[in-house]
Motif scaffolding. Structure first.
Motif, PDB file in Angstrom:
ATOM      1  N   MET A   1      76.623  20.190   5.584  1.00  0.00           N
ATOM      2  CA  MET A   1      77.010  19.754   4.263  1.00  0.00           C
ATOM      3  C   MET A   1      78.317  18.976   4.342  1.00  0.00           C
TER       4      MET A   1
ATOM      5  N   LYS B   1      70.740  22.491  -0.487  1.00  0.00           N
ATOM      6  CA  LYS B   1      72.134  22.326  -0.892  1.00  0.00           C
ATOM      7  C   LYS B   1      72.224  21.968  -2.382  1.00  0.00           C
TER       8      LYS B   1
ATOM      9  N   GLN C   1      76.123  22.998   4.640  1.00  0.00           N
ATOM     10  CA  GLN C   1      74.879  22.502   5.220  1.00  0.00           C
ATOM     11  C   GLN C   1      74.562  23.152   6.562  1.00  0.00           C
TER      12      GLN C   1
END
Length: 516
Positions: free
Chosen positions: A1, A173, A360
Motif C-alpha cells: 500500500m 485496500k 498493502q
C-alpha cells in the motif's frame, strides 16, 4: 500500500460533517477534544542501525528488546493453536479418512512460523498469523459432511488465491478504507470484548449452561484448581500492568504456568475432556501443565501439498463449491480487516482516518497465508487477534513478528514442551488486552442513533456470536440502511453498498443453498 494513501470519499465526507456537528468521521476530534493516538505525533528519533531503519523500531518509539519481548508474548498467547488445530481437524472426512494428529500439529507450526516471519519482513507490522479459528471449524464441518480433506483444502487454496487477486487489484485496500471511522472504532471495541470472552471461556469461567446460554464456572461456582490458577494469573497480571512493569503480560504467563505445573504435579488433576469423551469439569481445558516424557520430536511434514484444487467441484458441483469458497472468503476477508484495525488501534499505528499506513504488504501476506494453509492441509491461515497481546506488551514493528515466527518454527521440534503452557495461564493476558482495547470506546460518537446502533451491533455480535465477521457484517448493513434512512446517503461510500450486499448474501447463504 502506498505510504501516503488517499482517504476514501466516505472519510472526506465525514471530516466535512464534523466541522459543524459531532457526527461521524474522526469522532475523537469532536468529542471532548480527544482523539485516537497517531503514528505522526511528535518528532521521530533517528534510526540507530540498518535493522532499526528497516523495521522502523526507533521511528515507532520502540526498542529491539521490547520487540523481542512482545514477539515472545504473542507466541505464548497463541501457541495453543499447535494443539487445538489438530483436535479440530482430527475427524474423518466423507471418505472416512482422518488427518494424522502429529503431522497437523507440526505443519500448523511450520506454516504459522513461515508466514509470520514473512509478515514481519514484508509487512513490517507486529501481526502474527496461524490457522484461523472459526475457519478451521467450518472446514471440519464441510469435510465431515460434503468433501474429503484434499478437496476442502483445495477450495481453501482457491479462496486464498482469490483474496490475493483482490489485494493485487487494490480492491481489498479500497474496502479497508471505505469502512467509516465510527465502525472501525467499534470493531476495535468489539474485538476487545471478543478477546475477553475467549479468555474467560478458555479458563472455564464461562461455560455452556443448562437452560441458559452460558453459565458461571462449574454449576454457578468458581470451582476447581484450573480456575483458581486463572484467577491468580489475572490478578497478578493486572497488578503488573497497572504498576507499568515491563513485560507484564509475559511475566504473568510464565509465573502462572509454573504455578499450574506445581498444582498439577501435586493434585494430578488431568484434562477436562478425556479421550473417551468423558468430562471432568474441574480439569484443565486443553493442555495439561505437566512435564512431557520427551522434549524434542521430529516433525512430520507429510501433509504438505496434499490438496485437490478442483476435486470439490467434481464431487458437489460448481455452484455448491463456489458458495463454500464465498463463505470462507468473506470470513477470512473481514476477520483480517477487524484484526488489523483493532491491533493497529491498540498500538497507535493508525492514521487520522483510522487506516493502517503501508497496509498493502500486510494484506498481501495475509492473503497468501490463506492459500498456504490450504496447500499444507492445515486450513486457511490468517492474522491473529492475539497479536494484540504482544502490542500491549510493547511490540510496534515487524521485528516482533519475526521473533514470534521463529518460535513457531522451534515449536515444530519442541511441540511437547509448548504443550506445558495451559490455556488457563494464557487466558489472563487475553482478558487484560480486552480491557486495554475497549478503551477505544471513548472515540465513538454517541449523540446520533444512526451511528450508535451500527456501532452497538458491531460490538455486541462479535462476542455473542463468537465471530468478528458477524459483527462487522451487522454493523455494515445497519450503517448503510440507517444513514440512508436519516438522509445522510452521501456519507456512505459506494463500496459500502457493495459490502452490505455481500454480507446479506453471506448471512442468507443457507437458504440460498437450499433454494439453488
Amino acid at each position: 500500500m502506498p505510504d501516503k494513501s488517499r482517504p476514501s470519499r466516505g472519510a472526506n465526507t465525514a471530516k466535512a460533517a464534523t466541522a459543524t456537528a459531532p457526527d461521524e468521521g474522526t469522532p475523537a476530534d469532536v468529542v471532548g477534544g480527544a482523539r485516537p493516538p497517531r503514528r505522526s505525533d511528535g518528532p521521530r528519533p533517528r534510526p540507530k542501525n540498518g535493522l532499526d531503519r528497516y523495521f522502523e523500531v526507533s521511528a515507532r518509539r520502540s526498542t529491539v528488546s521490547r520487540e523481542l519481548r512482545g514477539g515472545l508474548t504473542t507466541f505464548f498467547t497463541m501457541a495453543y493453536i499447535v494443539v487445538l488445530n489438530p483436535i479440530i481437524l482430527s475427524g474423518a472426512d466423507v471418505s472416512g479418512n482422518s488427518l494424522p494428529f502429529a503431522s497437523v500439529a507440526a505443519v500448523t507450526a511450520l506454516v504459522a512460523g513461515v508466514m509470520t516471519i514473512l509478515m514481519g519482513v514484508v509487512g513490517r507490522y507486529p501481526f502474527a498469523l496461524a490457522t484461523g479459528l472459526g475457519i478451521n471449524a467450518i472446514v471440519a464441518v464441510y469435510a465431515s459432511t460434503q468433501l474429503s480433506w484434499p478437496e476442502i483444502m483445495g477450495l481453501i487454496v482457491l479462496e486464498g488465491l482469490l483474496i490475493t487477486l483482490l489485494v493485487l487489484t487494490g480492491f481489498r485496500k479500497a474496502v479497508f478504507e471505505a469502512i467509516p471511522p465510527q465502525l472501525k472504532t467499534a470493531i476495535a471495541v468489539g474485538i476487545g470484548f471478543f478477546l475477553t470472552i475467549i479468555g474467560l471461556a478458555d479458563a472455564g469461567v464461562i461455560r455452556p449452561g443448562v437452560g441458559v446460554p452460558i453459565s458461571f464456572g462449574v454449576d454457578g461456582q468458581l470451582a476447581g484448581w484450573p480456575i483458581l490458577v486463572f484467577c491468580v494469573g489475572l490478578l497478578l497480571t493486572s497488578v503488573l500492568v497497572v504498576r507499568k512493569v515491563k513485560g507484564a503480560l509475559l511475566i504473568g504467563i510464565v509465573v502462572t504456568t509454573i504455578l499450574a505445573a506445581i498444582i498439577e504435579a501435586v493434585a494430578d488433576i488431568g484434562p477436562r475432556f478425556g479421550a473417551d469423551g468423558a468430562v471432568n469439569p474441574h480439569g484443565w481445558a486443553l493442555q495439561v501443565p505437566a512435564l512431557p516424557d520427551s522434549v524434542v520430536g521430529k516433525p512430520d511434514l507429510s501433509l504438505i501439498g496434499n490438496f485437490s484444487l478442483f476435486g470439490g467441484f467434481e464431487r458437489i458441483g460448481i455452484l455448491a463449491a463456489l458458495l463454500i469458497v464465498f463463505s470462507i472468503m468473506i470470513a477470512d476477508f473481514f476477520d483480517t480487516v477487524g484484526t488489523v484495525t483493532a491491533v493497529g488501534a491498540e498500538g497507535g499505528l493508525l492514521d487520522e482516518d483510522r487506516n493502517l499506513p503501508k497496509s498493502q504488504p500486510v494484506l498481501l501476506v495475509d492473503s497468501l497465508a490463506a492459500a498456504a494453509g490450504g496447500a499444507a492441509s492445515v486450513s486457511s491461515n490468517t492474522t491473529y487477534i492475539e497479536s494484540a497481546s504482544g502490542v500491549a506488551d510493547g511490540a510496534r514493528t515487524g521485528l516482533a513478528s519475526v521473533a514470534t515466527g521463529l518460535l513457531f518454527l522451534v515449536a515444530m521440534f519442541f511441540s511437547p514442551l509448548v504443550q506445558v503452557v495451559p490455556s488457563e495461564a494464557a487466558a489472563p493476558a487475553l482478558v487484560i488486552v480486552g480491557a486495554l482495547m475497549i478503551t477505544q470506546i471513548r472515540y465513538l460518537v454517541w449523540d446520533d442513533m444512526s451511528l450508535v446502533i451500527p456501532a452497538f451491533l458491531t460490538i455486541a455480535l462479535m462476542p455473542f456470536t463468537y465471530s468478528i465477521t458477524n459483527g462487522i457484517g451487522a454493523g455494515v448493513i445497519s450503517y448503510v440502511l440507517l444513514r440512508t434512512a436519516v438522509g445522510r446517503r452521501r456519507d456512505v461510500h459506494p463500496l459500502m453498498w457493495l459490502i452490505a450486499v455481500l454480507f446479506v448474501v453471506y448471512f442468507a447463504l443457507e437458504p440460498l443453498q437450499q433454494l439453488l
